[in-house]
Every structure is written in structure tokens, then in C-alpha cells.
Design a protein around this motif. Structure first.
Motif, PDB file in Angstrom:
ATOM      1  N   ASP A   1       0.844  -1.194   0.000  1.00  0.00           N
ATOM      2  CA  ASP A   1       0.000   0.000   0.000  1.00  0.00           C
ATOM      3  C   ASP A   1       0.886   1.255   0.000  1.00  0.00           C
ATOM      4  N   ASP A   2       0.257   2.420   0.061  1.00  0.00           N
ATOM      5  CA  ASP A   2       0.970   3.689   0.209  1.00  0.00           C
ATOM      6  C   ASP A   2       0.697   4.238   1.605  1.00  0.00           C
ATOM      7  N   TRP A   3       1.752   4.779   2.238  1.00  0.00           N
ATOM      8  CA  TRP A   3       1.633   5.166   3.646  1.00  0.00           C
ATOM      9  C   TRP A   3       2.265   6.521   3.908  1.00  0.00           C
ATOM     10  N   VAL A   4       1.532   7.413   4.571  1.00  0.00           N
ATOM     11  CA  VAL A   4       2.118   8.670   5.037  1.00  0.00           C
ATOM     12  C   VAL A   4       2.746   8.429   6.408  1.00  0.00           C
ATOM     13  N   ILE A   5       4.017   8.819   6.525  1.00  0.00           N
ATOM     14  CA  ILE A   5       4.729   8.687   7.801  1.00  0.00           C
ATOM     15  C   ILE A   5       5.162  10.092   8.234  1.00  0.00           C
ATOM     16  N   ALA A   6       4.616  10.543   9.354  1.00  0.00           N
ATOM     17  CA  ALA A   6       4.843  11.918   9.814  1.00  0.00           C
ATOM     18  C   ALA A   6       4.555  11.979  11.314  1.00  0.00           C
ATOM     19  N   THR A   7       4.826  13.144  11.920  1.00  0.00           N
ATOM     20  CA  THR A   7       4.502  13.270  13.348  1.00  0.00           C
ATOM     21  C   THR A   7       3.125  13.880  13.559  1.00  0.00           C
ATOM     22  N   GLY A   8       2.640  14.658  12.551  1.00  0.00           N
ATOM     23  CA  GLY A   8       1.376  15.369  12.722  1.00  0.00           C
ATOM     24  C   GLY A   8       1.551  16.724  13.397  1.00  0.00           C
ATOM     25  N   GLU A   9       2.821  17.158  13.560  1.00  0.00           N
ATOM     26  CA  GLU A   9       3.077  18.482  14.158  1.00  0.00           C
ATOM     27  C   GLU A   9       3.993  19.266  13.235  1.00  0.00           C
ATOM     28  N   ALA A  10       3.722  20.545  13.073  1.00  0.00           N
ATOM     29  CA  ALA A  10       4.549  21.351  12.163  1.00  0.00           C
ATOM     30  C   ALA A  10       5.207  22.521  12.901  1.00  0.00           C
ATOM     31  N   TYR A  11       6.436  22.812  12.501  1.00  0.00           N
ATOM     32  CA  TYR A  11       7.187  23.934  13.084  1.00  0.00           C
ATOM     33  C   TYR A  11       7.894  24.680  11.952  1.00  0.00           C
ATOM     34  N   SER A  12       8.188  25.960  12.192  1.00  0.00           N
ATOM     35  CA  SER A  12       8.904  26.736  11.168  1.00  0.00           C
ATOM     36  C   SER A  12      10.421  26.579  11.370  1.00  0.00           C
ATOM     37  N   VAL A  13      11.170  27.006  10.360  1.00  0.00           N
ATOM     38  CA  VAL A  13      12.639  27.016  10.462  1.00  0.00           C
ATOM     39  C   VAL A  13      13.043  27.884  11.659  1.00  0.00           C
ATOM     40  N   LYS A  14      12.326  29.010  11.822  1.00  0.00           N
ATOM     41  CA  LYS A  14      12.561  29.906  12.954  1.00  0.00           C
ATOM     42  C   LYS A  14      12.368  29.152  14.284  1.00  0.00           C
ATOM     43  N   ASP A  15      11.283  28.363  14.381  1.00  0.00           N
ATOM     44  CA  ASP A  15      11.020  27.580  15.605  1.00  0.00           C
ATOM     45  C   ASP A  15      12.185  26.633  15.889  1.00  0.00           C
ATOM     46  N   PHE A  16      12.684  25.991  14.804  1.00  0.00           N
ATOM     47  CA  PHE A  16      13.785  25.032  14.987  1.00  0.00           C
ATOM     48  C   PHE A  16      15.014  25.771  15.519  1.00  0.00           C
ATOM     49  N   ALA A  17      15.306  26.928  14.913  1.00  0.00           N
ATOM     50  CA  ALA A  17      16.481  27.698  15.341  1.00  0.00           C
ATOM     51  C   ALA A  17      16.322  28.147  16.801  1.00  0.00           C
ATOM     52  N   ARG A  18      15.134  28.644  17.145  1.00  0.00           N
ATOM     53  CA  ARG A  18      14.886  29.121  18.515  1.00  0.00           C
ATOM     54  C   ARG A  18      15.153  28.001  19.524  1.00  0.00           C
ATOM     55  N   GLU A  19      14.590  26.812  19.225  1.00  0.00           N
ATOM     56  CA  GLU A  19      14.713  25.662  20.124  1.00  0.00           C
ATOM     57  C   GLU A  19      16.169  25.195  20.229  1.00  0.00           C
TER      58      GLU A  19
END
Ligand code: NAP
Ligand code: GDD
Length: 354
Positions: free
Chosen positions: A255-273
Motif C-alpha cells: 500500500d501507500d503510507w504517510v509517515i509523519a509526526t502530525g506536528e509542524a514547526y517553522s525554520v525559525k522555531d527550529f532555530a529558537r529551540e
């Protein structure tokens, strides 16, 4: 897998064939399969410098066994792909090889597209010709969706590829489905959203950030220049995602499967963290320059992994915060080693330390 024969019990190791074994996912998947007792064969490309750094620990750990084998090949060399499938006779094939950098695919479009298109076709055909019961996994990508709106994307969402990379991946995705439907083969697509780790290539945005945080903390870099700070991604941990790849091939139907966390963040969020891990404020260090923007940007990718959660019983184990921390802590150690070498004048900085 065991087969009982008269009074003897013969153990048959499952054989996996992995393309792109020297990449980030190649390492995590090989480790997982080896620990499960698989015999793992992978393709490496001839390079004028060593390109097996990520898998050197596996080469060393399994050197006295017949469990881990590497062969020179390239997905563009269909005859070698065919010969390897004939020789190895794998039970499972994982096609991970790709020129996987989206921005680079605009610079090297032919190579990027052909590796995915011609490559997947060569591999699928080699599998079909040997034994149509072999299970085949295609590394499909969320990049195929194009990221136009901000809704969460699942297996029925529309594909609007925006780069040569994504267009090549969409061909591979479709040809995988076509072989499944036409020849009754076990061919599955894992539509994976972005997944990262301390082994992520250093030109992808998350690793570029964690590398810079390590160096800035150790005072061997001053600033970090990125492109579009507002791009949004659904970032997970590669170690969790290779588990999904394996589960996809153990499911009772292809089959075909979506694999993800279901949460989204911006590049800015990643840098801040990431800067927060070392008690620094990202705004004191991060700049933005148009030279890192793409000709056609994918703005927003958020996945909906409900089907994988319900049917495969897969779920991501690593939170966004833990992923960022894991990457920064690993890169703090690398930066510390670089500082020693710089102080002894044994290396010069190859990174931007303007
Ligand atoms: P990666 O670290 O860039 O690894 C790519 C691998 O493909 C490397 O082993 C590379 O070999 C090999 N390769 C490139 N061109 C090849 C060719 N023509 N023939 C044979 N091998 C070739 O990528 P990754 O992050 O592990 O991703 C694995 C797969 O998943 C890729 O297909 C990628 O497009 C896809 N994907 C990744 C993500 C993600 O977020 N990581 C998400 C969705 C889909 P060298 O080491 O010699 O360059
Ligand atoms: N690489 C990079 N470098 N990206 C930057 C930068 C920068 O300096 N600044 C901002 N970005 C933005 C990009 O424009 C993009 O919107 C986002 O950060 C993520 O870029 P990458 O980390 O390069 O990943 P990607 O999303 O383009 O592609 C990755 O994920 C795909 C799955 O969605 C790759 O792993 C692909 O192979 C994979 O298919």
C-alpha cells in the motif's frame, strides 16, 4: 524465519537489499535490520574520497560475519542493479538511493530526476524478472505534495511537485504503484515527511542549524546564514521512521503510507529551540539571505499519519524538542573536537565564520 526439516532445524536469514546505504536512512535502516538478524547487502558508489563514514561502525561491528555486505553500484547502472538482484536474491528491497537535496536538484536536474526515475524502474524490473514475491519499498517523499496550503496531508491528498527532485520522486511513486497493480507485486510507497538525526547531511536546514549552534557555543563561528525562515515542516527522528519502513514491508498487503509526526514547526522555531539548548537567543546569531532560497519554494508541509497509526500500529517516539536536543548535543561534541584541532592549527574552518 526458521524451517524445520526432519530432525534438523535450518535457520534461513532474511536477506535485505538496500540502495543508498551510505545515507542517513541507510545507516539507521541497516542497523535495525542487522539487529533483527537480517543479512543486509547495500550499494555504495565509487568516490575519490571515502563515503562510508556513516556506516563505518556497522562495517566494523559485522566484519567477522557474513551479515553485512557492500557492493559497488549506481542506480543509473541498470546492468549492475540487475546482476546484484540476481546474485543476492533478496526477500526485501529498500530503494533509498536519491540525490535527495531539493535545492541541488535545480542545479543538477538530469542526474536528480534520472536517479529516481530510471533507478526505480531498473530496480522494480530486476525484482519482477527474478521473483515477483520479493517485497519492494520505495522512498517516496512529502515533497511531492508541493506544500501549497497549510492543511494536513494524507494518502489521498493531491501531488503538485515543485522541483526536479519532487517530479522524479512522483514518477518513482507512480511506477511503484503501477507494478503493484499490474503484476500483483508487493510494492509499497512510504511517503515520508522530513526526518532528521545527528547523521543528517550538513546542508539540510536542521543540521546546518545544529552544527552552527555547536560551533557558536564553542566560539569558532559567529553567525548563521539561512534562507526562508518561515518555511514550515513536519520534522521527525530518522530512527523512528526506518522502523516504519520495515513495518510497511511486514504488513499483510502492499500500500501507500504517510509517515509523519502530525506536528509542524517553522525554520525559525527550529532555530529558537536549538539555540535554547545552550541558553542563547537565536535572534542574536541568525541572518537570512536570498541565496539560500529555491526557485520554487515548498512553504508548508504537515502530515497526517492516521492510517499508519491505525493499521501499521506505528507512531513516532521522539518529540520535536528531544530531536533538536539530540542533534545539538551531538554537534556540541563535534565542535569541541574541531576547536582543539583549530587551536593546534591542524585544520582551518570550512564553515561560514564571518
Ligand atoms: P541521503 O542521506 O542524501 O542519502 C542518499 C543516498 O543515496 C546516499 O547513500 C547516496 O550515496 C545515494 N545515492 C545518490 N545518488 C545515487 C545514485 N545515482 N545511485 C546510487 N546511490 C545514490 O538521504 P536520506 O535522508 O537518507 O533519505 C533516504 C531516501 O529517502 C532518499 O531517497 C530521500 O530522497 C528520501 N526521503 C528522505 C526524507 C528525509 O527527510 N530524510 C524524506 C522523504 C524521503 P552517496 O553517499 O555516495 O552520495
Ligand atoms: N537546506 C536549507 N538551507 N534549507 C533552508 C535554509 C538553508 O540555509 N534556510 C531555510 N531553508 C528552508 C528550505 O527552503 C525549506 O523550505 C526548508 O528549510 C527545509 O529544507 P531542507 O532541510 O533542505 O529539506 P527539504 O524539506 O527541502 O527536503 C527534505 O525533506 C524532503 C521531505 O519533505 C529532504 O530530505 C528531501 O530529500 C525530502 O524528500
Amino acid at each position: 524465519m526458521t524451517i524445520a526439516k526432519n530432525k534438523y532445524t535450518i535457520f534461513i536469514m532474511k536477506r535485505a537489499f538496500v540502495t543508498g546505504i551510505t545515507g542517513q536512512d541507510g545507516f539507521y535502516l541497516s542497523k535495525l535490520l542487522l539487529e533483527k538478524g537480517y543479512e543486509v547487502s547495500g550499494t555504495i558508489r565509487r568516490s575519490s574520497t571515502f563515503n562510508t563514514t556513516r556506516i563505518d561502525s556497522l562495517i566494523s561491528d559485522y566484519k567477522n560475519t557474513e551479515q553485512f555486505k557492500l557492493y559497488y553500484s549506481d542506480l543509473l547502472d541498470s546492468s549492475s542493479i540487475n546482476s546484484l538482484i540476481q546474485k543476492i536474491k533478496p526477500h526485501e528491497v529498500y530503494n533509498l538511493a536519491a540525490q535527495s537535496h531539493v535545492a541541488v536538484s535545480f542545479k543538477n536536474p538530469h542526474f536528480s530526476v534520472l536517479t529516481s526515475t530510471s533507478g526505480s524502474l531498473s530496480l522494480l524490473d530486476a525484482v519482477k524478472n527474478l521473483d515477483s514475491n520479493i517485497k519492494y519499498y520505495q522512498a517516496s517523499s512529502s515533497e511531492m505534495f508541493g506544500g501549497v496550503g497549510s492543511e494536513s496531508l494524507n494518502e489521498t491528498s493531491l501531488f503538485i511537485p515543485k522541483s526536479p527532485y519532487a517530479a522524479g520522486k512522483l514518477f518513482a511513486h507512480n511506477i511503484t504503484r503501477i507494478y503493484r497493480e499490474s503484476y500483483d507485486m508487493f510494492c509499497s510507497n512510504g511517503i515520508l515527511f522530513n526526518h532528521e538525526s545527528p547523521l543528517r547531511g550538513e546542508t539540510f536546514v536542521t543540521r546546518k542549524i545544529s552544527r552552527a549552534v555547536g560551533r557558536i557555543y564553542h566560539k569558532i563561528q559567529n553567525k548563521l546564514t539561512l534562507g526562508n525562515l518561515d518555511a514550515v515542516r513536519d520534522w521527525g527522528f530518522a530512527g523512528d521512521y526506518v522502523n516504519a519502513m520495515w513495518m510497511i514491508l511486514q504488513h499483510d498487503k502492499p500500500d501507500d503510507w504517510v509517515i509523519a509526526t502530525g506536528e509542524a514547526y517553522s525554520v525559525k522555531d527550529f532555530a529558537r529551540e536549538a539555540f535554547k539548548v545552550v541558553d542563547l537567543d537565536w535572534e542574536d546569531y541568525v541572518l537570512s539571505d536570498k541565496k539560500y532560497e529555491r526557485p520554487n519554494e515548498v512553504h508548508h508541509l504537515l502530515g497526517d499519519p492516521t492510517k499508519a497509526k491505525n493499521e501499521l500500529k506505528w507512531k513516532p517516539e521522539t518529540s520535536f524538542k528531544d530531536l533538536v536536543k539530540m542533534m545539538v548535543e551531538s554537534d556540541l561534541l563535534l565542535a569541541e573536537q574541531e576547536k582543539v584541532l583549530l587551536d593546534k592549527k591542524l585544520i582551518k574552518p570550512t564553515w561560514d565564520n564571518s
